[in-house]
Structure formats: structure tokens, C-alpha cells
Design a protein around this motif. Structure first.
Motif, short mmCIF file in Angstrom:
data_model
loop_
_atom_site.label_atom_id
_atom_site.label_comp_id
_atom_site.label_asym_id
_atom_site.label_seq_id
_atom_site.Cartn_x
_atom_site.Cartn_y
_atom_site.Cartn_z
N HIS A 180 -21.80 -14.27 -3.67
CA HIS A 180 -20.36 -14.06 -3.87
C HIS A 180 -20.03 -12.57 -4.01
O HIS A 180 -18.92 -12.15 -3.66
CB HIS A 180 -19.91 -14.79 -5.13
CG HIS A 180 -20.03 -16.28 -5.02
ND1 HIS A 180 -20.20 -17.10 -6.12
CD2 HIS A 180 -20.03 -17.10 -3.95
CE1 HIS A 180 -20.29 -18.35 -5.71
NE2 HIS A 180 -20.19 -18.37 -4.41
N ALA A 181 -20.98 -11.79 -4.50
CA ALA A 181 -20.73 -10.36 -4.66
C ALA A 181 -20.41 -9.70 -3.32
O ALA A 181 -19.56 -8.82 -3.23
CB ALA A 181 -21.94 -9.69 -5.32
N GLY A 182 -21.12 -10.12 -2.27
CA GLY A 182 -20.86 -9.55 -0.95
C GLY A 182 -19.91 -10.36 -0.11
O GLY A 182 -19.61 -9.99 1.03
N GLY A 183 -19.43 -11.47 -0.67
CA GLY A 183 -18.68 -12.43 0.12
C GLY A 183 -17.29 -12.01 0.57
O GLY A 183 -16.70 -12.67 1.42
N PHE A 184 -16.75 -10.92 0.00
CA PHE A 184 -15.41 -10.47 0.40
C PHE A 184 -15.45 -9.07 1.01
O PHE A 184 -14.49 -8.31 0.92
CB PHE A 184 -14.47 -10.50 -0.80
CG PHE A 184 -14.08 -11.89 -1.22
CD1 PHE A 184 -13.18 -12.62 -0.47
CD2 PHE A 184 -14.63 -12.47 -2.35
CE1 PHE A 184 -12.82 -13.91 -0.83
CE2 PHE A 184 -14.28 -13.76 -2.73
CZ PHE A 184 -13.38 -14.48 -1.96
N SER A 185 -16.56 -8.74 1.66
CA SER A 185 -16.63 -7.45 2.34
C SER A 185 -15.68 -7.46 3.54
O SER A 185 -15.29 -8.53 4.02
CB SER A 185 -18.06 -7.18 2.81
OG SER A 185 -18.33 -7.88 4.01
N PRO A 186 -15.31 -6.29 4.05
CA PRO A 186 -14.43 -6.24 5.23
C PRO A 186 -15.03 -6.91 6.46
O PRO A 186 -14.30 -7.24 7.40
CB PRO A 186 -14.24 -4.73 5.46
CG PRO A 186 -14.46 -4.12 4.12
CD PRO A 186 -15.53 -4.95 3.48
N LEU A 187 -16.36 -7.11 6.47
CA LEU A 187 -17.02 -7.75 7.61
C LEU A 187 -17.15 -9.26 7.44
O LEU A 187 -17.45 -9.96 8.41
CB LEU A 187 -18.42 -7.15 7.81
CG LEU A 187 -18.50 -5.66 8.12
CD1 LEU A 187 -19.95 -5.22 8.23
CD2 LEU A 187 -17.75 -5.34 9.41
N SER A 188 -16.98 -9.76 6.22
CA SER A 188 -17.22 -11.18 5.96
C SER A 188 -16.04 -12.03 6.40
O SER A 188 -14.89 -11.57 6.45
CB SER A 188 -17.49 -11.40 4.46
OG SER A 188 -16.31 -11.19 3.71
N VAL A 189 -16.34 -13.29 6.67
CA VAL A 189 -15.29 -14.23 7.08
C VAL A 189 -14.28 -14.43 5.96
O VAL A 189 -13.07 -14.42 6.18
CB VAL A 189 -15.91 -15.58 7.49
CG1 VAL A 189 -14.82 -16.60 7.80
CG2 VAL A 189 -16.82 -15.40 8.70
N ALA A 190 -14.79 -14.58 4.71
CA ALA A 190 -13.88 -14.81 3.58
C ALA A 190 -12.99 -13.59 3.34
O ALA A 190 -11.80 -13.72 3.05
CB ALA A 190 -14.68 -15.13 2.33
N GLY A 191 -13.57 -12.38 3.46
CA GLY A 191 -12.78 -11.17 3.27
C GLY A 191 -11.66 -11.04 4.29
O GLY A 191 -10.51 -10.71 3.96
N VAL A 192 -12.00 -11.31 5.55
CA VAL A 192 -10.98 -11.26 6.62
C VAL A 192 -9.94 -12.35 6.40
O VAL A 192 -8.73 -12.11 6.58
CB VAL A 192 -11.67 -11.43 7.99
CG1 VAL A 192 -10.62 -11.56 9.10
CG2 VAL A 192 -12.58 -10.24 8.28
N LEU A 193 -10.37 -13.54 6.00
CA LEU A 193 -9.45 -14.66 5.79
C LEU A 193 -8.41 -14.33 4.71
O LEU A 193 -7.20 -14.50 4.92
CB LEU A 193 -10.23 -15.92 5.40
CG LEU A 193 -9.41 -17.14 5.02
CD1 LEU A 193 -8.69 -17.69 6.24
CD2 LEU A 193 -10.30 -18.23 4.41
#
Length: 451
Positions: A180-193
Motif C-alpha cells: 500500500h505504501a507504493g500503491g499510489f505512485s504516479p505510475l500505479s493504476v490506483a494512483g492514476v485512478l
């Protein structure tokens, strides 16, 4: 266990009571109260928890039966409609991963990986949870889905926990927190979503700030976790396996099926991380290749699939999807907005999305809740980035629940004779996270306006 479950249910009950009372007391312009069609399924959910806490019954089976009862008799739904949100991809992930890694466990490959991890930390076993935290964060920051990262790391990490008598729940929590720590990076699907949903609703947020907030909070939560386990005397697990002599960990070279298994693990990494293939299908394919090599023992590999975990996840997600279908989550959110005070509304929304995500899809709830924050942000001076980040973190950090994919994977990778204990203790830990994490995210990001 009963104390934590009672506390969690008490907070949930108090929250719903405050919301409903606020609606009744706010006059004719108030939002409509919850209907009987919404209240009855919610009461059934609470009853299922009470039963599952007192008796060793699979709550997933109860969830499927309750889905039939509520959907067919109360809502007049057909079986296809009741099963419309059946989590087929999650079920396939659990089946595929536990099928493959049960073979890897039996042929000794996991033991080799564990021994390599032991040598990596050179006897400092308490460093390894942080190593897995950082690896999981790196995987998800580069675009890996959180369940895929947990599925790839959990077998070796949980195996190491048993080998060195670290608590398996502690190790599982660190893997999930790292994911979850990396889950909202600008490259992640969740971050983009999250960024795109906020942009579409007229309140753009900072991608970098969202990533930094998520990483920081999960880092803090992991530190609090290890402190809590230490204070409770649970860092070392008396129920673990034989204690490993860490300083004298033997060097074992892989051979035969172990070499093939390690090669297949590498292929799985390439397929899931490089080509974004579904890990459930990839793991099943790799498992089938291993089964063909050792076809005499194929029936034992099928037995290694964690069917109890499959039932648990499938039943609960199917039932909670019915709660979403009848508008329980939406009604709670609307009633929260009717409370008026922006800071209080933001806190209530964090708790509602956090509690809901412990049993349902975090992505689905984010998609529903971020637009609901629009009116709140439009009528207050709250920071859009801070509020949305708090909601996003509250929705994902509770995925340590054994009813979520991440938590279920931790349970599935526990030893067969220890799964019930790990399930109960992980549920206790998840209850504590549900109580603490939403208010922590809110306190860090909403009143302060840091982002």
C-alpha cells in the motif's frame, strides 16, 4: 478477540446510530433515513460476525447463504443477479497462487528461498520485515497491483516467519503495508485512478503528494505495528515451527524440480510485472507444468489449495456487494454529508470507506466515494489533495482484513494447521487498523492542510 470485535462493532454501531439520529433530528430537509431493506442486511452482517467469532464456522459460507436469502427472498433477484459481483478474479488468484506455491513448498523450493533470506540479513531477523516492506513498495510503485505483489512475496515471507519464529501476522502486515505504501505512485493504476476521478469531478490533486502521504502513513503504521507487537510480547511466535539457527543457516543448492520451480517463479515475475498478465492464470499455468513433472503426487497439490480462504473471500464479497446494491454505503455517505461540519464529515467519510473496504473492493469504494467528496470540498476550505488522500489511504490500508484479497493471501500462505489461528489474529489486527488508520489519515492530512 471478543474484546476487539466488540470494540469494532461498537464503533460501527455508534457511527450508524449518530448518522441516523442526525438525520432524524435535522428537520424536514434532512436526507432520508435508512430503509428496512438496508437495515436488515446490515444486521445480518453483524450477526454473521458474532456467530463466526463464537463458533468455528466459515463466515464465507454464511455470506453465500445470506446472499441467497437476502437477494432471492427480500430483493427478488435471480441467481445470476446475486452472483453478478462474485469475485471470480480474486478466487482465481487465490486458487492459482496456493496451487503453485503448495508444490513449491512440498518440493523444498520455499525452504531454499527462506534460507537465502536468512543469509541476507546475517542473523538480524527483525530487519527482514522491513526488507519485504520495501520490496513490496517498490513493486507496487512500478505499477504492480497490490494483490499481485502480496501473492508474489507472501510464500517466502510467511515461510521465513515460521522458520525464525517471527509472528506470521506481523510479517503479513508488513508485506501488505509495503504494497500500500507504493500503491499510489504516479505510475500505479490506483494512483492514476484516484487522480483521474478527482480531476473529472473538478478538484485536481497532486499525484506526488498522494504518493508521499500514502508511503509515509504506511511507514508509520508499520512502525506502530512492530511497537505494539513488542509491547504485547508477540514479536516471537511460540506457535511457529522449529527455530532456525540463523547464524548457521545452511547453504543448500537447488536441484531438479527446485531449479524448475525457481525458473517458473522468475517467469511469473516477468509475466505479471512486465506484461501485466493476471497472476491467477499465470500461477495455474506454472503449477500445471510442475504437476506434469511430478504427476504421481498431483492429488496432493490440489489439496494444497486454500479452499477455506476461497469460500471466505467469495462469500463475504458477494454479500457486501448486495449491501452496496441496496445503497447501504451510499446512504451512510449521504447522511455523513448532512452532518454539516466539514472536518467531522471528512472524518466520518474516512471511517465509512475504511470499514466498507475491510469487506469489499477498495477500488469500487474509491470510485464511489471520491465524487461524494465534491460537495464537501466545494462548500469548505478543506484541501482537496489532503481530503482525497485521506479517503484513499483509509480505503486501502484496511486491506489487511482477511476478507480482502491481500489479507486472504496471508491466511492462505499460513501453515495448514495454523490457518485458523492466523485468520483470527489477523482479524483482530485488522480490527485495530480499522479503528486507528482512518483517524490517523484524517488527522495527518485533513485538519493540517499539509498537502
Amino acid at each position: 478477540m471478543l474484546m476487539w470485535m466488540g470494540a469494532g462493532l461498537g464503533v460501527l454501531g455508534l457511527l450508524v446510530w449518530v448518522l441516523i439520529r442526525g438525520v432524524f433530528d435535522s428537520g424536514p430537509s434532512a436526507e432520508p433515513s435508512m430503509t428496512a431493506v438496508q437495515i436488515i442486511p446490515l444486521v445480518i452482517l453483524v450477526a454473521m460476525f458474532v456467530v463466526a467469532t463464537k463458533w468455528p464456522l466459515n463466515i464465507g459460507v454464511m455470506g453465500l447463504v445470506a446472499s441467497f436469502g437476502v437477494g432471492y427472498f427480500m430483493l427478488g433477484m435471480s441467481d445470476k443477479e446475486i452472483l453478478a459481483e462474485f469475485p471470480a478474479s480474486i478466487v482465481l488468484t487465490i486458487i492459482g497462487v496456493t496451487y503453485f506455491f503448495s508444490m513449491a513448498q512440498r518440493n523444498g523450493t520455499i525452504d531454499i528461498v527462506v534460507q537465502a533470506c536468512v543469509r541476507l540479513v546475517r542473523g538480524r531477523t527483525m530487519l527482514l520485515p522491513w526488507v519485504f516492506f520495501l520490496i513490496a513498495a517498490m513493486l507496487t510503485a512500478l505499477g504492480t497491483f497490490s494483490p499481485a505483489a502480496v501473492a508474489l512475496l507472501a510464500p517466502a515471507a510467511i515461510g521465513f516467519a515460521y522458520e525464525s519464529r517471527l509472528h506470521p501476522v506481523l510479517m503479513g502486515a508488513f508485506i501488505i503495508n509495503g504494497a500500500h505504501a507504493g500503491g499510489f505512485s504516479p505510475l500505479s493504476v490506483a494512483g492514476v485512478l484516484v487522480h483521474d476521478i478527482a480531476l473529472e469531478n473538478g478538484f485536481p490533486i497532486s499525484r506526488g503528494a498522494l504518493f508521499a502521504a500514502s508511503f509515509t502513513l504506511n511507514l508509520i503504521l508499520s512502525a506502530l505495528t512492530i511497537i505494539t507487537f513488542a509491547l504485547l510480547g508477540k514479536l516471537r511466535d511460540a506457535h511457529g515451527g522449529q527455530h532456525a539457527d540463523i547464524d548457521a543457516a545452511r547453504s543448500t543448492r537447488p536441484h531438479g524440480q527446485q531449479i524448475l520451480t525457481l525458473a517458473l517463479i522468475a517467469v511469473m515475475l516477468v509475466c505479471t510485472l512486465g506484461f501485466h498478465m493476471p497472476i491467477g492464470f499465470v500461477a495455474l499455468s506454472a503449477g500445471l507444468l510442475l504437476a506434469l513433472v511430478n504427476i504421481k503426487e498431483h492429488h496432493t497439490f490440489i489439496g494444497g489449495i486454500s479452499w477455506s480462504t476461497v469460500l471466505l473471500v467469495a462469500g463475504m464479497i458477494t454479500y457486501v456487494s448486495l449491501l452496496q446494491h441496496v445503497g447501504v454505503i451510499d446512504t451512510l455517505a449521504e447522511q455523513a454529508l448532512a452532518l454539516g461540519a466539514p472536518l467531522l464529515v471528512a472524518l466520518v467519510l474516512c471511517y465509512v470507506i475504511g470499514i466498507g473496504s475491510a469487506f469489499a473492493s477498495s477500488t469500487a469504494l474509491l470510485t464511489a466515494f471520491i465524487p461524494l467528496a465534491g460537495p464537501l470540498l466545494a462548500t469548505s476550505s478543506l484541501s482537496a489533495s489532503g481530503t482525497v488522500a485521506a479517503l484513499a489511504i483509509a480505503a486501502t490500508v484496511v486491506d489487511v482484513s482477511p476478507f480482502s484479497t491481500d489479507g486472504a493471501l496471508v491466511v492462505a500462505n499460513a501453515r495448514e494447521n495454523d490457518r485458523q489461528r492466523v485468520y483470527r489474529q489477523l482479524m483482530t489486527y485488522a480490527g485495530a487498523v480499522v479503528l486507528v488508520a482512518p483517524v490517523l489519515a484524517w488527522a495527518m492530512l485533513v485538519p493540517t492542510g499539509l498537502i
